[in-house]
Design a protein around this motif. Sequence first.
Motif, mmCIF file in Angstrom:
data_model
loop_
_atom_site.group_PDB
_atom_site.id
_atom_site.type_symbol
_atom_site.label_atom_id
_atom_site.label_comp_id
_atom_site.label_asym_id
_atom_site.label_seq_id
_atom_site.Cartn_x
_atom_site.Cartn_y
_atom_site.Cartn_z
ATOM 1 N N ASP A 48 -9.298 -0.660 4.528
ATOM 2 C CA ASP A 48 -8.377 0.329 5.451
ATOM 3 C C ASP A 48 -10.044 1.028 6.369
ATOM 4 O OD1 ASP A 48 -6.157 -0.311 4.820
ATOM 5 O OD2 ASP A 48 -6.370 0.271 2.903
ATOM 6 N N ILE B 38 0.751 2.956 1.024
ATOM 7 C CA ILE B 38 -0.181 3.820 0.107
ATOM 8 C C ILE B 38 -1.690 3.670 1.339
ATOM 9 C CG2 ILE B 38 -2.450 4.141 -1.765
ATOM 10 C CD1 ILE B 38 0.332 4.203 -3.245
ATOM 11 N N GLY C 241 -5.573 2.856 1.659
ATOM 12 C CA GLY C 241 -7.344 3.135 1.054
ATOM 13 C C GLY C 241 -8.164 4.568 0.570
ATOM 14 N N LYS D 95 0.567 -8.275 -10.432
ATOM 15 C CA LYS D 95 -0.244 -9.891 -10.440
ATOM 16 C C LYS D 95 -0.939 -9.924 -10.987
ATOM 17 C CE LYS D 95 -2.904 -10.051 -5.648
ATOM 18 N NZ LYS D 95 -3.157 -9.041 -5.012
HETATM 19 C C1 G1P Z 1 -4.502 -1.919 -2.919
HETATM 20 C C2 G1P Z 1 -3.693 -0.959 -3.554
HETATM 21 C C3 G1P Z 1 -1.941 -0.652 -3.022
HETATM 22 C C4 G1P Z 1 -2.867 -0.041 -1.343
HETATM 23 C C5 G1P Z 1 -3.455 -1.189 -0.665
HETATM 24 C C6 G1P Z 1 -4.053 -0.771 1.006
HETATM 25 O O1 G1P Z 1 -3.693 -3.022 -2.695
HETATM 26 O O2 G1P Z 1 -3.279 -1.489 -4.621
HETATM 27 O O3 G1P Z 1 -1.169 0.358 -3.173
HETATM 28 O O4 G1P Z 1 -0.889 -0.097 -0.925
HETATM 29 O O5 G1P Z 1 -4.523 -1.095 -1.467
HETATM 30 O O6 G1P Z 1 -4.557 -1.624 1.058
HETATM 31 P P1 G1P Z 1 -4.737 -5.143 -2.098
HETATM 32 O O7 G1P Z 1 -4.057 -4.160 -0.167
HETATM 33 O O8 G1P Z 1 -5.905 -4.080 -2.767
HETATM 34 O O9 G1P Z 1 -3.353 -5.449 -2.845
#
Ligand code: G1P
Length: 297
Positions: free
Chosen positions: A135, A208, A210, A230
């Motif tokens: 992000d 959310i 990162g 997952k």
């Molecule tokens: C992770 C977090 C998730 C967040 C996201 C942001 O997910 O678990 O809560 O919204 O990053 O990029 P991932 O992208 O690793 O599946």
Amino acid sequence: MNERQDGISKAVIVAGGRGTRFLPATLAIPKEILPIFDRPMLFYALEEAANSGLKEVVLISAPGKSVMENYVTLRGEALAKALGEHPSAPEVQGLMDSLSVTIVHQNEPLGLGHAILQAADAVGDEPFAVILPDDIVDAETPVLAQMLAAYRDYPGIHVGVERVPGEAISAYGVVDVEPVDGDNERVYRVTGMVEKPELADAPSDLGIVGRYIFPGAIFDAIRRTPPGAKNEIQITDAMEILRREGTPTFAFAFDGVRYDAGNPLGHLRAAASFALARPDTSEQARAMLEEALSQAG
Ligand code: G1P
């Protein structure tokens, strides 16, 4: 020494993933080292930490990612020699020499919560920040700096959030919120959160992004977190444990443009935007992109 008023000096950068969305490139190169325009993805995270006043980085790496580890270890003379007269030399040297980086390994891919837990010894029992380098947020004031300012007024857990379209919501941790007392319009109180909900179950459209601020107690909460979405140990679930136990938890709607560089198209969008934004490349980048568009028909 930690001289910050908010008691936060460490940024954990999570870079232990396998980069499967970037295969076949990631057969040999860690995703975090792939350049976005002319700087590795990881560079933007290091820069954000430093520009937010966090000079101690804990990098979560994984076996097989020594190329990335070498990148963050270069310093002083060796770095100066490698950069030579390149125009980026002062900027890169200034950044790297200002940071101390501790590397820890996540030996098995058991989830984001599990990845962050690997930083427990390096962080200790103090509040800290987390950056997910996928992000990337282009912002006048770095997102973490914005969040640290809000944290000073609202101590507790903070997560960066932005509004996410319905069809994408199931890829995110999603928060339920209510207004907070005070006049910071970007801060919400979190009243619940869930990782990767179906659209019908999503408590809001606030996903959310990162960036996080955690108390040291998050590590114990992660140890108590069973596998979730997952079948992985999710940081969202660990935060929800602390929130239910009484830790004030806030969502921060940051100011800035966020790029999801964790997939090839988001990566391309970020690269194109950065090339267009840089005064030394914008004109040529625009001409090339227009040409590419007209060729594609
Ligand atoms: C992770 C977090 C998730 C967040 C996201 C942001 O997910 O678990 O809560 O919204 O990053 O990029 P991932 O992208 O690793 O599946």
